[in-house]
Design an enzyme around this catalytic site. Structure first.
Site, PDB file in Angstrom:
ATOM      1  CB  SER A  15      -0.899  -0.005   1.241  1.00  0.00           C
ATOM      2  OG  SER A  15      -1.643   1.200   1.314  1.00  0.00           O
ATOM      3  CD  GLU A  47      -4.545   1.550 -15.371  1.00  0.00           C
ATOM      4  OE1 GLU A  47      -5.669   1.830 -15.819  1.00  0.00           O
ATOM      5  OE2 GLU A  47      -3.556   1.227 -16.059  1.00  0.00           O
ATOM      6  CG  ASP A  76      -9.164  -2.507  -3.548  1.00  0.00           C
ATOM      7  OD1 ASP A  76      -8.345  -1.612  -3.795  1.00  0.00           O
ATOM      8  OD2 ASP A  76     -10.299  -2.543  -4.064  1.00  0.00           O
ATOM      9  CG  HIS A 194     -13.356  -1.343   7.200  1.00  0.00           C
ATOM     10  ND1 HIS A 194     -13.453  -0.335   8.127  1.00  0.00           N
ATOM     11  CD2 HIS A 194     -12.572  -0.852   6.205  1.00  0.00           C
ATOM     12  CE1 HIS A 194     -12.774   0.715   7.702  1.00  0.00           C
ATOM     13  NE2 HIS A 194     -12.240   0.428   6.543  1.00  0.00           N
TER      14      HIS A 194
HETATM   15  P1  ITT Z   1      -3.421   1.661  -1.799  1.00  0.00           P
HETATM   16  O1  ITT Z   1      -4.118   1.103  -3.016  1.00  0.00           O
HETATM   17  O2  ITT Z   1      -2.021   2.101  -2.072  1.00  0.00           O
HETATM   18  O3  ITT Z   1      -3.522   0.759  -0.619  1.00  0.00           O
HETATM   19  P2  ITT Z   1      -5.595   3.566  -1.879  1.00  0.00           P
HETATM   20  O4  ITT Z   1      -5.948   4.737  -1.023  1.00  0.00           O
HETATM   21  O5  ITT Z   1      -5.578   3.790  -3.367  1.00  0.00           O
HETATM   22  O6  ITT Z   1      -4.191   3.022  -1.375  1.00  0.00           O
HETATM   23  P3  ITT Z   1      -7.843   1.806  -2.197  1.00  0.00           P
HETATM   24  O7  ITT Z   1      -7.700   1.731  -3.668  1.00  0.00           O
HETATM   25  O8  ITT Z   1      -8.147   0.535  -1.455  1.00  0.00           O
HETATM   26  O9  ITT Z   1      -6.529   2.377  -1.520  1.00  0.00           O
HETATM   27  O10 ITT Z   1      -8.929   2.902  -1.857  1.00  0.00           O
HETATM   28  C1  ITT Z   1      -9.623   2.843  -0.670  1.00  0.00           C
HETATM   29  C2  ITT Z   1     -10.174   4.209  -0.330  1.00  0.00           C
HETATM   30  O11 ITT Z   1     -11.322   3.993   0.515  1.00  0.00           O
HETATM   31  C3  ITT Z   1      -9.198   4.986   0.496  1.00  0.00           C
HETATM   32  O12 ITT Z   1      -8.446   5.883  -0.285  1.00  0.00           O
HETATM   33  C4  ITT Z   1     -10.078   5.698   1.503  1.00  0.00           C
HETATM   34  O13 ITT Z   1     -10.511   6.888   0.981  1.00  0.00           O
HETATM   35  C5  ITT Z   1     -11.282   4.808   1.626  1.00  0.00           C
HETATM   36  N1  ITT Z   1     -11.122   4.018   2.858  1.00  0.00           N
HETATM   37  C6  ITT Z   1     -10.720   2.736   2.987  1.00  0.00           C
HETATM   38  N2  ITT Z   1     -10.624   2.382   4.275  1.00  0.00           N
HETATM   39  C7  ITT Z   1     -10.966   3.475   4.978  1.00  0.00           C
HETATM   40  C8  ITT Z   1     -11.040   3.755   6.344  1.00  0.00           C
HETATM   41  O14 ITT Z   1     -10.707   2.861   7.265  1.00  0.00           O
HETATM   42  N3  ITT Z   1     -11.435   4.971   6.711  1.00  0.00           N
HETATM   43  C9  ITT Z   1     -11.751   5.911   5.803  1.00  0.00           C
HETATM   44  N4  ITT Z   1     -11.689   5.750   4.499  1.00  0.00           N
HETATM   45  C10 ITT Z   1     -11.299   4.528   4.071  1.00  0.00           C
END
Ligand code: ITT
Length: 212
Positions: A15, A47, A76, A194
């Site tokens: 991540s 991507e 994710d 979660h």
């Molecule tokens: P990585 O892929 O590098 O892990 P990302 O931010 O792009 O980082 P995701 O594609 O999984 O990750 O996007 C998940 C989004 O959902 C994240 O950017 C947050 O905005 C939201 N999210 C996930 N978990 C969350 C949490 O515990 N609290 C608040 N927002 C969350």
């Protein structure tokens, strides 16, 4: 064949999201695993071409494992709003745009719910989902990866409250709490989150001594 991490083993968290990385380091601290991250190692961000949480998580874990030769754990995740048919879901990060503007993303959720019939109780249900995938580079076929899902159900809040956590945290209040994730201390969020729920399943299956 199954594989378990033992104290001292190296694990890459696949991540670049600093909020997630902070939570993983807090949640994994008791197990003595030597963690690094895709961000720390300057790995490219793959991507996210998948159409499900598990597909995108696998894609991220696989890329980090290939690049490092280490076991890699990806997350994710996203918020699924009932009144929006589950959106933004896997697009939660993308709703914040290239500037990662989560105030704008939260406003978009709010406007969407209002457009679906108003900011009323029945319209404000939502849940966070986190799908973790571990890829073991030395295993092949069936044992090479596994996934773990955690959810947190709750109610959307407006205006957003609190400046803790990250992403959509200030607008989500989990069931059984009177604070948003944004108002909680880290350990309070972990008790409802979660990510902590998914990680608990991962630890039970994949960390030596993690069954207790
Ligand atoms: P990585 O892929 O590098 O892990 P990302 O931010 O792009 O980082 P995701 O594609 O999984 O990750 O996007 C998940 C989004 O959902 C994240 O950017 C947050 O905005 C939201 N999210 C996930 N978990 C969350 C949490 O515990 N609290 C608040 N927002 C969350």
């Amino acid at each position: 064949m199954t594989r378990k991490l033992v104290p001292g083993d190296r694990l890459v968290i696949a991540s670049h999201n600093q909020g997630k990385l902070r939570e993983f380091s807090e949640l994994l601290a008791p197990y003595g695993i030597d963690t690094t991250s895709a961000a720390e190692l300057n790995l490219p961000e793959p991507e996210e071409t998948g159409t499900t949480f598990v597909a995108n998580s696998l894609l991220k874990a696989f890329a980090a494992s290939q690049a490092t030769g280490l076991p890699a754990l990806a997350d994710d995740s996203g918020i699924e709003v009932d009144a929006l048919g589950g959106e933004p879901g896997i697009y939660s990060a993308r709703w914040a745009g290239p500037d990662k503007d989560f105030n704008a993303a939260m406003r978009q959720v709010y406007d969407g719910v209002v457009a679906q019939g108003g900011w009323i109780d029945g319209n404000r249900r939502a849940n966070f989902n986190a799908t973790l995938v571990i890829v073991w580079p030395e295993l092949t076929a069936a044992g090479a990866h596994a996934s773990f899902e955690g959810k947190s159900f709750g109610t959307l809040q407006w205006p957003p409250r609190g400046d803790g956590g990250f992403g959509y945290d200030p607008m989500f209040q989990p069931d059984g709490a009177d604070k948003t994730f944004g108002e909680m201390r880290p350990e309070e969020k972990h008790a409802h989150s979660h990510r902590a729920r998914a990680l608990k399943l991962f630890v039970k299956a994949s960390v030596d001594g993690g069954h207790s």
